[in-house]
Design a protein around this motif. Structure first.
Motif, PDB file in Angstrom:
ATOM      1  N   ARG A 105       7.749 -20.741   9.421  1.00 30.60           N
ATOM      2  CA  ARG A 105       7.384 -21.574   8.451  1.00 30.60           C
ATOM      3  C   ARG A 105       5.935 -21.469   7.868  1.00 30.60           C
ATOM      4  O   ARG A 105       5.984 -21.450   6.624  1.00 30.60           O
ATOM      5  N   ASP A 109       5.138 -20.954   3.754  1.00 31.69           N
ATOM      6  CA  ASP A 109       4.481 -21.656   3.083  1.00 31.69           C
ATOM      7  C   ASP A 109       3.184 -20.955   2.297  1.00 31.69           C
ATOM      8  O   ASP A 109       2.686 -21.493   1.421  1.00 31.69           O
ATOM      9  N   ARG A 168      -3.552 -22.159   8.482  1.00 33.02           N
ATOM     10  CA  ARG A 168      -3.113 -21.895   6.855  1.00 33.02           C
ATOM     11  C   ARG A 168      -4.399 -22.136   6.106  1.00 33.02           C
ATOM     12  O   ARG A 168      -4.312 -21.301   5.004  1.00 33.02           O
TER      13      ARG A 168
END
Length: 188
Positions: A105, A109, A168
């Protein structure tokens, strides 16, 4: 042209090695490895798959295995914008399923803000970009090269939303550096 852009992304920022792992992350990998029949050297296994590159002036196809995760990339980049595409798949890992899913994921993203159409199924991320001009395609291939190198072993530290957010943010900052890095020029 596509393999050069991919290579630029892979080499623009050196990989720092495995992230610092907590006890639960280490135990997750240890348990998965202990109970995974694919790791038995006497049994045919997807982990024995070799890395493959197919390269031409405007096309590259890559199938790579880095440790326990697999990446597949195919790209066509030339002056006929309508023909240009890149298809990317990222799957697997050595940690438990929840951590692998969080990493997949996270990969999606990271790609979505750069106009990739992404889908996540279990621990696999699929991304595709089509019909963009050469400059955009080269930029996106650099991003993918970076991700192929820098997502290695991140599943071990993907244990909650906070860790996903930290990595991230760090990776988005490094991606901006990769996008500005010029290294070897891509011929047009």
């Amino acid at each position: 042209m596509p393999i050069l852009a991919l290579w630029q992304g892979m080499t623009a920022i050196p990989w720092e090695g495995p992230p610092p792992v907590d006890t639960k992350g280490f135990m997750s990998v240890l348990m998965e490895a202990a109970f995974n029949p694919g790791l038995d050297p006497s049994v045919a296994s997807p982990y024995a798959v070799r890395n493959y590159f197919m390269i031409s002036r405007n096309l590259c196809s890559l199938q790579s295995r880095f440790g326990f995760h697999f990446s597949t990339l195919e790209a066509l980049v030339d002056e006929r914008t309508s023909q240009n595409y890149v298809s990317f798949q990222f799957k697997g890992g050595a940690a438990d399923r929840r951590r692998r899913v969080l990493r997949a994921r996270g990969v999606a993203d990271l790609l979505e803000p750069f106009d990739f159409r992404c889908e996540v199924r279990e621990d696999a991320a699929f991304a595709r970009l089509e019909g963009r001009p050469v400059e955009v395609m080269v930029d996106r291939l650099r991003i993918l090269g970076y991700l192929i190198m820098h997502t290695r072993q991140l599943d071990m530290v993907m244990h909650n939303a906070g860790s996903v957010h930290r990595y991230r943010a760090k990776m988005l900052q490094e991606i901006e550096t990769v996008r500005q890095w010029r290294g070897l020029a891509c011929p047009s």
